[in-house]
Motif scaffolding. Structure first.
Motif, short mmCIF file in Angstrom:
data_model
loop_
_atom_site.label_atom_id
_atom_site.label_comp_id
_atom_site.label_asym_id
_atom_site.label_seq_id
_atom_site.Cartn_x
_atom_site.Cartn_y
_atom_site.Cartn_z
N HIS A 137 -79.68 0.51 -7.28
CA HIS A 137 -78.96 0.92 -8.48
C HIS A 137 -79.05 -0.16 -9.55
CE1 HIS A 137 -76.11 3.41 -10.66
NE2 HIS A 137 -75.41 2.32 -10.91
N ASN A 138 -79.36 0.23 -10.77
CA ASN A 138 -79.54 -0.65 -11.94
C ASN A 138 -80.80 -1.51 -11.87
OD1 ASN A 138 -77.45 0.12 -13.63
ND2 ASN A 138 -75.98 -1.22 -12.59
N HIS A 139 -81.72 -1.19 -10.99
CA HIS A 139 -83.00 -1.91 -10.93
C HIS A 139 -83.85 -1.53 -12.15
CE1 HIS A 139 -86.47 -3.84 -9.12
NE2 HIS A 139 -87.18 -2.75 -9.39
N ARG A 140 -84.63 -2.47 -12.65
CA ARG A 140 -85.53 -2.19 -13.77
C ARG A 140 -86.92 -1.89 -13.27
NH1 ARG A 140 -84.73 -5.87 -19.04
NH2 ARG A 140 -82.75 -4.95 -19.66
N CYS A 141 -87.57 -0.97 -13.94
CA CYS A 141 -88.95 -0.64 -13.64
C CYS A 141 -89.65 -0.30 -14.96
CB CYS A 141 -89.05 0.51 -12.64
SG CYS A 141 -88.37 2.07 -13.23
N GLN A 142 -90.91 0.00 -14.89
CA GLN A 142 -91.66 0.39 -16.08
C GLN A 142 -92.14 1.82 -15.92
OE1 GLN A 142 -94.88 -2.29 -16.73
NE2 GLN A 142 -93.56 -4.00 -17.28
N VAL A 143 -92.17 2.54 -17.03
CA VAL A 143 -92.69 3.90 -17.05
C VAL A 143 -93.71 3.98 -18.18
CG1 VAL A 143 -92.13 6.35 -17.28
CG2 VAL A 143 -90.45 4.80 -16.27
N VAL A 156 -94.90 5.57 -12.88
CA VAL A 156 -93.76 4.69 -12.66
C VAL A 156 -94.27 3.45 -11.93
CG1 VAL A 156 -91.51 4.47 -11.55
CG2 VAL A 156 -92.19 6.66 -12.54
N ILE A 157 -93.93 2.28 -12.47
CA ILE A 157 -94.39 1.01 -11.91
C ILE A 157 -93.18 0.18 -11.51
CG2 ILE A 157 -95.71 -1.10 -12.38
CD1 ILE A 157 -97.10 0.58 -14.64
N GLY A 158 -93.13 -0.25 -10.27
CA GLY A 158 -92.07 -1.14 -9.80
C GLY A 158 -90.77 -0.47 -9.42
N PHE A 159 -90.82 0.80 -9.03
CA PHE A 159 -89.59 1.52 -8.65
C PHE A 159 -89.10 1.04 -7.29
CE2 PHE A 159 -87.60 4.96 -6.23
CZ PHE A 159 -86.53 5.27 -7.07
N GLU A 160 -87.80 0.77 -7.20
CA GLU A 160 -87.13 0.49 -5.93
C GLU A 160 -85.81 1.22 -5.91
OE1 GLU A 160 -86.82 -3.60 -4.74
OE2 GLU A 160 -88.70 -4.11 -5.74
N LYS A 161 -85.38 1.64 -4.75
CA LYS A 161 -84.12 2.36 -4.62
C LYS A 161 -82.95 1.38 -4.63
CE LYS A 161 -85.58 6.43 -2.07
NZ LYS A 161 -85.38 7.19 -0.82
N ARG A 184 -97.36 5.42 -24.30
CA ARG A 184 -96.20 4.59 -24.59
C ARG A 184 -95.71 3.93 -23.30
NH1 ARG A 184 -96.55 4.32 -29.91
NH2 ARG A 184 -96.05 6.26 -30.97
N HIS A 185 -95.23 2.69 -23.44
CA HIS A 185 -94.65 1.95 -22.33
C HIS A 185 -93.14 1.90 -22.52
CE1 HIS A 185 -98.45 0.32 -20.67
NE2 HIS A 185 -98.86 0.63 -21.89
N LEU A 186 -92.40 2.27 -21.49
CA LEU A 186 -90.95 2.32 -21.55
C LEU A 186 -90.35 1.43 -20.47
CD1 LEU A 186 -92.08 5.21 -22.55
CD2 LEU A 186 -89.79 5.98 -22.19
N ILE A 187 -89.15 0.94 -20.74
CA ILE A 187 -88.39 0.21 -19.73
C ILE A 187 -87.50 1.23 -19.04
CG2 ILE A 187 -86.63 -1.54 -19.32
CD1 ILE A 187 -87.73 -3.00 -21.78
N GLY A 188 -87.56 1.27 -17.71
CA GLY A 188 -86.78 2.23 -16.95
C GLY A 188 -85.61 1.57 -16.24
N ARG A 189 -84.53 2.32 -16.12
CA ARG A 189 -83.36 1.87 -15.37
C ARG A 189 -83.15 2.86 -14.23
NH1 ARG A 189 -77.23 2.28 -17.42
NH2 ARG A 189 -76.24 1.34 -15.62
N VAL A 190 -83.11 2.35 -13.02
CA VAL A 190 -82.93 3.18 -11.83
C VAL A 190 -81.43 3.40 -11.60
CG1 VAL A 190 -83.33 3.36 -9.34
CG2 VAL A 190 -85.04 2.26 -10.81
N LEU A 191 -81.06 4.66 -11.43
CA LEU A 191 -79.67 5.02 -11.21
C LEU A 191 -79.56 5.92 -9.99
CD1 LEU A 191 -78.85 6.01 -14.88
CD2 LEU A 191 -78.22 3.90 -13.75
N GLN A 192 -78.42 5.84 -9.30
CA GLN A 192 -78.14 6.76 -8.20
C GLN A 192 -76.89 7.55 -8.54
OE1 GLN A 192 -77.21 5.10 -4.34
NE2 GLN A 192 -78.09 6.86 -3.33
N HIS A 193 -77.03 8.87 -8.51
CA HIS A 193 -75.89 9.74 -8.82
C HIS A 193 -74.83 9.55 -7.74
CE1 HIS A 193 -73.53 13.37 -9.47
NE2 HIS A 193 -74.09 13.42 -10.69
N PRO A 194 -73.57 9.27 -8.12
CA PRO A 194 -72.55 8.95 -7.12
C PRO A 194 -72.19 10.08 -6.16
CG PRO A 194 -71.59 9.00 -9.33
CD PRO A 194 -73.07 9.18 -9.48
N GLN A 195 -72.23 11.34 -6.61
CA GLN A 195 -71.87 12.43 -5.71
C GLN A 195 -73.08 13.00 -4.97
OE1 GLN A 195 -70.44 12.54 -8.99
NE2 GLN A 195 -68.55 11.68 -8.17
#
Length: 83
Positions: free
Chosen positions: A34-40, A27-32, A50-61
């Protein structure tokens, strides 16, 4: 930071297909944020990378941090942050 792979199941009304096994990921560029983009970057057991675009999410509950990664070829991965 450490992540673990979460199972994905997209075949509720379709026949299940054999998904290739992932041997490693990075995982490259992860930040806590919500909706932040990173690379996987994932590597399959066959050696294909394979290179993927990642979307960071926080579970609401549960307040867990997750990454959903996808690319144009349809490769997907779901990762959960282990704290």
């Amino acid at each position: 930071m450490q992540f673990e792979i979460q199972p994905l199941s997209w075949h509720k009304r379709r026949r299940p297909t054999q998904e290739p096994d992932i041997s490693s990921f990075e995982v490259i560029g992860f930040e806590k944020i919500h909706n932040h983009r990173c690379q996987v970057v994932i590597q399959y057991e066959s050696g294909v990378e394979r290179h993927l675009i990642g979307r960071v999410l926080q579970h609401p509950q549960r307040q867990d941090w997750l990454i959903n990664g996808i690319n144009a070829q349809g490769d997907t991965i779901a990762l959960k942050l282990i704290e």
